[in-house]
Design a protein around this motif. Structure first.
Motif, PDB file in Angstrom:
ATOM      1  N   ARG A 153       0.816  -1.218   0.000  1.00  0.00           N
ATOM      2  CA  ARG A 153       0.000   0.000   0.000  1.00  0.00           C
ATOM      3  C   ARG A 153       0.852   1.272   0.000  1.00  0.00           C
ATOM      4  N   LEU A 154       2.170   1.125  -0.240  1.00  0.00           N
ATOM      5  CA  LEU A 154       3.061   2.273  -0.321  1.00  0.00           C
ATOM      6  C   LEU A 154       3.209   2.724  -1.773  1.00  0.00           C
ATOM      7  N   VAL A 155       3.023   4.020  -2.018  1.00  0.00           N
ATOM      8  CA  VAL A 155       3.159   4.590  -3.354  1.00  0.00           C
ATOM      9  C   VAL A 155       3.858   5.937  -3.245  1.00  0.00           C
ATOM     10  N   VAL A 156       4.280   6.445  -4.379  1.00  0.00           N
ATOM     11  CA  VAL A 156       4.762   7.820  -4.460  1.00  0.00           C
ATOM     12  C   VAL A 156       3.595   8.712  -4.857  1.00  0.00           C
ATOM     13  N   GLY A 157       3.462   9.840  -4.162  1.00  0.00           N
ATOM     14  CA  GLY A 157       2.514  10.879  -4.532  1.00  0.00           C
ATOM     15  C   GLY A 157       3.294  12.184  -4.568  1.00  0.00           C
ATOM     16  N   HIS A 158       4.023  12.400  -5.662  1.00  0.00           N
ATOM     17  CA  HIS A 158       4.966  13.524  -5.758  1.00  0.00           C
ATOM     18  C   HIS A 158       4.271  14.808  -6.180  1.00  0.00           C
ATOM     19  N   PRO A 159       4.252  15.823  -5.297  1.00  0.00           N
ATOM     20  CA  PRO A 159       3.629  17.099  -5.640  1.00  0.00           C
ATOM     21  C   PRO A 159       4.668  18.080  -6.153  1.00  0.00           C
ATOM     22  N   PHE A 160       4.200  19.270  -6.513  1.00  0.00           N
ATOM     23  CA  PHE A 160       5.103  20.364  -6.855  1.00  0.00           C
ATOM     24  C   PHE A 160       4.847  21.526  -5.910  1.00  0.00           C
ATOM     25  N   ASN A 161       5.908  22.186  -5.521  1.00  0.00           N
ATOM     26  CA  ASN A 161       5.833  23.245  -4.534  1.00  0.00           C
ATOM     27  C   ASN A 161       5.299  24.544  -5.146  1.00  0.00           C
TER      28      ASN A 161
ATOM     29  N   LEU B  92      -1.033  25.078  -4.375  1.00  0.00           N
ATOM     30  CA  LEU B  92      -1.261  25.948  -5.519  1.00  0.00           C
ATOM     31  C   LEU B  92      -0.998  25.266  -6.860  1.00  0.00           C
ATOM     32  N   ILE B  93       0.046  24.428  -6.936  1.00  0.00           N
ATOM     33  CA  ILE B  93       0.398  23.736  -8.171  1.00  0.00           C
ATOM     34  C   ILE B  93      -0.376  22.417  -8.226  1.00  0.00           C
ATOM     35  N   PRO B  94      -1.158  22.182  -9.279  1.00  0.00           N
ATOM     36  CA  PRO B  94      -2.060  21.026  -9.268  1.00  0.00           C
ATOM     37  C   PRO B  94      -1.426  19.661  -9.498  1.00  0.00           C
ATOM     38  N   LEU B  95      -0.235  19.595 -10.089  1.00  0.00           N
ATOM     39  CA  LEU B  95       0.313  18.306 -10.512  1.00  0.00           C
ATOM     40  C   LEU B  95       0.710  17.401  -9.345  1.00  0.00           C
ATOM     41  N   VAL B  96       0.339  16.133  -9.471  1.00  0.00           N
ATOM     42  CA  VAL B  96       0.837  15.065  -8.596  1.00  0.00           C
ATOM     43  C   VAL B  96       1.188  13.872  -9.481  1.00  0.00           C
ATOM     44  N   GLU B  97       2.393  13.345  -9.311  1.00  0.00           N
ATOM     45  CA  GLU B  97       2.816  12.152 -10.040  1.00  0.00           C
ATOM     46  C   GLU B  97       2.685  10.950  -9.114  1.00  0.00           C
ATOM     47  N   VAL B  98       1.895   9.977  -9.527  1.00  0.00           N
ATOM     48  CA  VAL B  98       1.659   8.780  -8.726  1.00  0.00           C
ATOM     49  C   VAL B  98       2.347   7.597  -9.384  1.00  0.00           C
ATOM     50  N   VAL B  99       3.128   6.863  -8.605  1.00  0.00           N
ATOM     51  CA  VAL B  99       3.810   5.692  -9.157  1.00  0.00           C
ATOM     52  C   VAL B  99       4.012   4.657  -8.059  1.00  0.00           C
TER      53      VAL B  99
ATOM     54  N   PHE C 245      11.029  10.717 -11.704  1.00  0.00           N
ATOM     55  CA  PHE C 245       9.704  10.734 -12.299  1.00  0.00           C
ATOM     56  C   PHE C 245       9.728  11.466 -13.651  1.00  0.00           C
ATOM     57  N   ILE C 246       8.670  12.156 -14.014  1.00  0.00           N
ATOM     58  CA  ILE C 246       8.617  12.790 -15.339  1.00  0.00           C
ATOM     59  C   ILE C 246       8.956  14.281 -15.251  1.00  0.00           C
ATOM     60  N   ALA C 247       8.210  15.004 -14.454  1.00  0.00           N
ATOM     61  CA  ALA C 247       8.358  16.462 -14.421  1.00  0.00           C
ATOM     62  C   ALA C 247       9.731  16.887 -13.929  1.00  0.00           C
ATOM     63  N   ASN C 248      10.255  16.228 -12.908  1.00  0.00           N
ATOM     64  CA  ASN C 248      11.559  16.625 -12.392  1.00  0.00           C
ATOM     65  C   ASN C 248      12.679  16.331 -13.381  1.00  0.00           C
ATOM     66  N   ARG C 249      12.532  15.267 -14.160  1.00  0.00           N
ATOM     67  CA  ARG C 249      13.552  14.983 -15.168  1.00  0.00           C
ATOM     68  C   ARG C 249      13.567  16.069 -16.242  1.00  0.00           C
TER      69      ARG C 249
END
Length: 317
Positions: free
Chosen positions: A136-144, A148-155, A189-193
Motif C-alpha cells: 500500500r506504499l506509493v509515491v505521490g509527488h507534488p510540486f511546490n 497551488l500547483i495542481p500536478l501530482v505524479e503517482v507511481v 519521475f517525469i516532471a523533475n527529469r
C-alpha cells in the motif's frame, strides 16, 4: 481503502514546506488534517505555512466547512494516523530516513489505508525495503507549493499493489489535483527529469559565461514558458510543424537533434520514436485541428500575459 469520497481525515507526516503545503491544500478542500513532525517547533511553523497559504486558497475557493481550525498537531506518529483515511508522508529527502519512517507509519496504520510519499526522486521500491506491508506504499509527488500547483505524479514500486496506485490516483483527483499515473518507476519521475534538464543547461551557460541568470529566466518567462500552461513541449512542437504537425516537424528539423546545442546527448530519431511522437500528439490533440490548437494557444498566451502583468502591477494588452 475507503472510497475517495468517504475519506474525511488525512494524516500529514512531516510538517516542512511540502508537508505544510499539503496540509493547507487538504484543509482548503474541507478535510480534517492530523499532523506529526518530530521537530520541537514543528507546530508553530506548520501553522505559519497554513496561515500564509490561506489568502491564496480563499481566492481560489474554499470547500464547505474548510478552516485552519480543522488542523490538529499530535505528539506521536500513532496518534496522527489514528482515524485517517489517507496518509501523506513529506519527510526530508534522505533515503534511510524515509525507509525507517515509512516502516513506522506502516506499523501503526490500518492495512486498508494508503501511505503516499512526497519524495521528489526516490523510487518507492527503494523506500519500501523495511516496511512490513509495502503493497500500500506509493509515491505521490507534488510540486511546490502543493496547495497551488495542481500536478501530482503517482507511481508504485515492485511490491506496490495495483489497487493502491489506482486508489491513490483517484483520491488525488477527488481533492482537485491533476494526476499523472506513471506506468513504471523512473528516477526523478517525469516532471523533475524535464525540469532538471533545463536547470542543468542553465547552470552550464552561466558557468561558461554564455548567458546571465536574468537572460535565462527571461528566455523562459517571455518565450516558451508562455505556451506551456496550455500546450506542453510536445504539442508546442506539433504546432511548429504547421499543417503537417509533428510528422513534418520531425522530418524537417529532426537532423538538428545531432547539432551540439546542449550538453545533453540526443536520442537517435528512429522510425519508431518518430511514429510514437506523431501518434502521441494525435492522441493528445483529441480531434482538434492544427488551426483549433493554434487558436487555443493564442487565447491562452494572451490570458497568461495579461494575468502576469496584472499580478506585477503593470498593464499589458
Amino acid at each position: 481503502m475507503p472510497e475517495p469520497h468517504d475519506i474525511r481525515t488525512v494524516a500529514c507526516i512531516g510538517a516542512g514546506v511540502i508537508g505544510g503545503g499539503w496540509a493547507a491544500h487538504f484543509l482548503a478542500r474541507g478535510y480534517r488534517v492530523r499532523a506529526w513532525d518530530p521537530a520541537p517547533d514543528a507546530e508553530a511553523k506548520l501553522r505559519r505555512i497554513v496561515d500564509g497559504a490561506w489568502p491564496a486558497l480563499t481566492e481560489l475557493g474554499l470547500a464547505d466547512g474548510a478552516s485552519p481550525d480543522n488542523l490538529t498537531v499530535l505528539p506521536t506518529l500513532a496518534e496522527a494516523v489514528d482515524g485517517a483515511g489517507f496518509v501523506q508522508e513529506s519527510a526530508p529527502e534522505d533515503l534511510e530516513l524515509k525507509r525507517a519512517l515509512l516502516a513506522d507509519i506502516d506499523a501503526v496504520t490500518p492495512a486498508e489505508v494508503i501511505i503516499a510519499s512526497s519524495t521528489s526522486g526516490f523510487p518507492v521500491t527503494d523506500m519500501a525495503t523495511v516496511a512490513a506491508n509495502p503493497g500500500r506504499l506509493v509515491v505521490g509527488h507534488p510540486f511546490n507549493p502543493p496547495y497551488l500547483i495542481p500536478l501530482v505524479e503517482v507511481v508504485g514500486g515492485e511490491k506496490s499493489e495495483q489497487w493502491a496506485v489506482e486508489q491513490a490516483s483517484a483520491f488525488y483527483r477527488h481533492v482537485g489535483k491533476s494526476v499523472i499515473t506513471m506506468d513504471r518507476e523512473l528516477p526523478g519521475f517525469i516532471a523533475n527529469r524535464l525540469q532538471e534538464a533545463l536547470w542543468r543547461e542553465a547552470l552550464h551557460m552561466v558557468a561558461e559565461g554564455e548567458a546571465t541568470v536574468e537572460q535565462i529566466d527571461t528566455a523562459i518567462t517571455d518565450g516558451p514558458g508562455l505556451r506551456w500552461p496550455v500546450h506542453g513541449p510536445c504539442l508546442t512542437f506539433h504546432l511548429a510543424g504547421g499543417e503537417g504537425g509533428m510528422a513534418h516537424m520531425l522530418d524537417h528539423f529532426g537532423p538538428s537533434l545531432e547539432a551540439p546545442w546542449t550538453r545533453l546527448t540526443a536520442p537517435e530519431l528512429t522510425s519508431q520514436l518518430r511514429d510514437d511522437m506523431v501518434s502521441g500528439c494525435d492522441e493528445e490533440a483529441d480531434g482538434r485541428s492544427i488551426a483549433e490548437l493554434v487558436a487555443e494557444r493564442d487565447r491562452a498566451v494572451i490570458a497568461v500575459q495579461r494575468a502576469v502583468a496584472e499580478a506585477r502591477g503593470g498593464a499589458r494588452g
